[in-house]
Design a protein around this motif. Structure first.
Motif, PDB file in Angstrom:
ATOM      1  N   ARG A  28      45.715  45.478  38.921  1.00 26.35           N
ATOM      2  CA  ARG A  28      45.277  44.552  39.810  1.00 26.35           C
ATOM      3  C   ARG A  28      46.280  43.647  40.311  1.00 26.35           C
ATOM      4  O   ARG A  28      47.039  43.329  41.045  1.00 26.35           O
ATOM      5  N   ASN A  29      47.793  44.554  39.747  1.00 26.92           N
ATOM      6  CA  ASN A  29      48.727  44.676  40.428  1.00 26.92           C
ATOM      7  C   ASN A  29      49.457  44.883  41.850  1.00 26.92           C
ATOM      8  O   ASN A  29      50.238  45.731  42.280  1.00 26.92           O
ATOM      9  N   ASN A  30      48.529  46.087  41.973  1.00 25.37           N
ATOM     10  CA  ASN A  30      48.895  46.805  43.118  1.00 25.37           C
ATOM     11  C   ASN A  30      49.941  47.978  42.835  1.00 25.37           C
ATOM     12  O   ASN A  30      50.400  48.370  43.697  1.00 25.37           O
ATOM     13  N   HIS A  69      40.896  36.571  36.597  1.00 23.04           N
ATOM     14  CA  HIS A  69      41.899  35.587  36.385  1.00 23.04           C
ATOM     15  C   HIS A  69      41.373  34.411  35.110  1.00 23.04           C
ATOM     16  O   HIS A  69      41.882  33.722  34.678  1.00 23.04           O
ATOM     17  N   ASN A 116      36.479  40.063  41.171  1.00 19.62           N
ATOM     18  CA  ASN A 116      37.398  39.699  42.248  1.00 19.62           C
ATOM     19  C   ASN A 116      38.261  39.098  41.185  1.00 19.62           C
ATOM     20  O   ASN A 116      38.264  38.786  40.187  1.00 19.62           O
ATOM     21  N   ASP A 117      38.817  39.218  42.509  1.00 21.52           N
ATOM     22  CA  ASP A 117      40.623  38.267  41.580  1.00 21.52           C
ATOM     23  C   ASP A 117      40.495  36.907  41.150  1.00 21.52           C
ATOM     24  O   ASP A 117      41.004  36.416  39.897  1.00 21.52           O
ATOM     25  N   ASN A 118      39.142  36.027  41.056  1.00 28.90           N
ATOM     26  CA  ASN A 118      39.281  35.121  40.915  1.00 28.90           C
ATOM     27  C   ASN A 118      38.704  35.000  39.582  1.00 28.90           C
ATOM     28  O   ASN A 118      38.626  34.251  38.405  1.00 28.90           O
ATOM     29  N   SER A 151      37.219  46.215  36.611  1.00 27.59           N
ATOM     30  CA  SER A 151      37.538  46.625  37.455  1.00 27.59           C
ATOM     31  C   SER A 151      37.125  45.876  39.288  1.00 27.59           C
ATOM     32  O   SER A 151      37.693  45.619  39.984  1.00 27.59           O
TER      33      SER A 151
END
Length: 306
Positions: free
Chosen positions: A261-263, A294, A289-291, A286
């Motif tokens: 997630r943090n690349n 989180h 999506n980010d939304n 994985s």
């Protein structure tokens, strides 16, 4: 320091950092070797509960009575006992005796210790840099604990019977306390500077990296925490378990997810051993999506009562 690998160093990097020889590094190493590292200054009630939990004669009433000495902690334990994460039966309790009975005395110890360390990281009066480092640690620990809950819940969703031994509440607390030794090291560093010494902060950070695991193990052992807590803090299994998935496995998957997630550029060299279900869990989380990801993390944190 943007993920748990701050504490879990690759072997080659650990060898390089071993070359660091400073007075401070030697002081820390000596303290750890002798088992005399300064423990975090947590409230007396928490220390009393930790001691009670080492006695076979301790009962629910003993722990409840001890908690009543600290109204703030009493309120927190009742709140946590009624939270979504810890209240499996969805039955509200209003008194401390019922709360301790529901949680169990060891889980109460875990909760009050995690809460005390969390508060310390945000309220301790050290230097500005040390305070910032501890606040950052609190954020990382909370993120790891919440991610471990997501991973645990996914395992239980795929195979409810096979993974019934995994507890989301324990996964959360294991993650929250994974870097507990960092507080000791930062406090030692602050005291070292206060005595008129000087040590470059970047070098101090590298010493924290090399010594955090050993310090965390020492603290958790002295406070009587079980092998699951100790294994995660060290990224090393201390016993041969018959269980297919351990909390250390959960932590490694969670850490890998956070690196993704943090690349994180180090993710290519970060390997996780997975069974078939673990691979499916990692794949599913994985692909959020980010939304979504989180959002689920925030839901866990808000639902924990901590």
């Amino acid at each position: 320091m943007n993920h748990l690998s701050f504490y879990w160093l690759p072997e080659n990097k650990a060898l390089l950092l071993k070359g660091l020889e400073t007075e401070f590094a030697q002081l820390v190493s000596s303290s750890i070797a002798s088992g005399k590292i300064n423990l975090p200054p947590i409230p007396d009630v928490v220390l009393k509960i930790q001691k009670l939990c080492t006695l076979e004669s301790t009962g629910i009433a003993d722990v409840a009575k001890c908690l009543l000495e600290d109204p703030g902690l009493t309120a927190i334990v009742i709140r946590v006992a009624n939270s979504v994460v810890f209240n499996r039966r969805n039955i509200t309790c209003v008194d401390i005796m019922t709360a301790v009975s529901r949680l169990g005395i060891l889980r109460v110890r875990d909760i009050v210790t995690a809460q005390a360390i969390e508060q310390l990281k945000h309220s301790v009066n050290l230097s500005q840099d040390c305070n910032q480092l501890l606040r950052q640690s609190a954020s990382i620990s909370k993120e790891l604990g919440a991610t471990m809950v997501l991973v645990t819940n996914q395992f239980k969703e795929y195979e409810p019977q096979e993974y019934s031994y995994l507890e989301q509440e324990k996964a959360l607390l294991v993650g929250l306390l994974a870097d507990i030794g960092l507080f000791c090291l930062v406090s030692e560093y602050h005291n070292y500077l206060e005595r008129g010494n000087y040590l470059d902060q970047d070098i101090a950070l590298q010493i924290f990296q090399t010594q955090c695991s050993a310090t965390s193990q020492l603290v958790l052992k002295q406070w009587g925490f079980d092998s699951d807590f100790i294994d995660v803090s060290s990224n090393k299994s201390s016993i041969n378990s018959e269980k297919d998935v351990s909390y250390l496995d959960i932590a490694r998957i969670a850490n890998h997810l956070l690196m993704f997630r943090n690349n994180d550029e180090n993710i290519d060299s970060h390997q996780v051993e997975l069974n078939v279900t673990g691979a499916e869990v990692l794949y599913q989380l994985s692909n959020l999506n980010d939304n979504e990801f989180h959002g689920q993390l925030n839901d866990v944190i808000n639902a924990s009562g901590l």
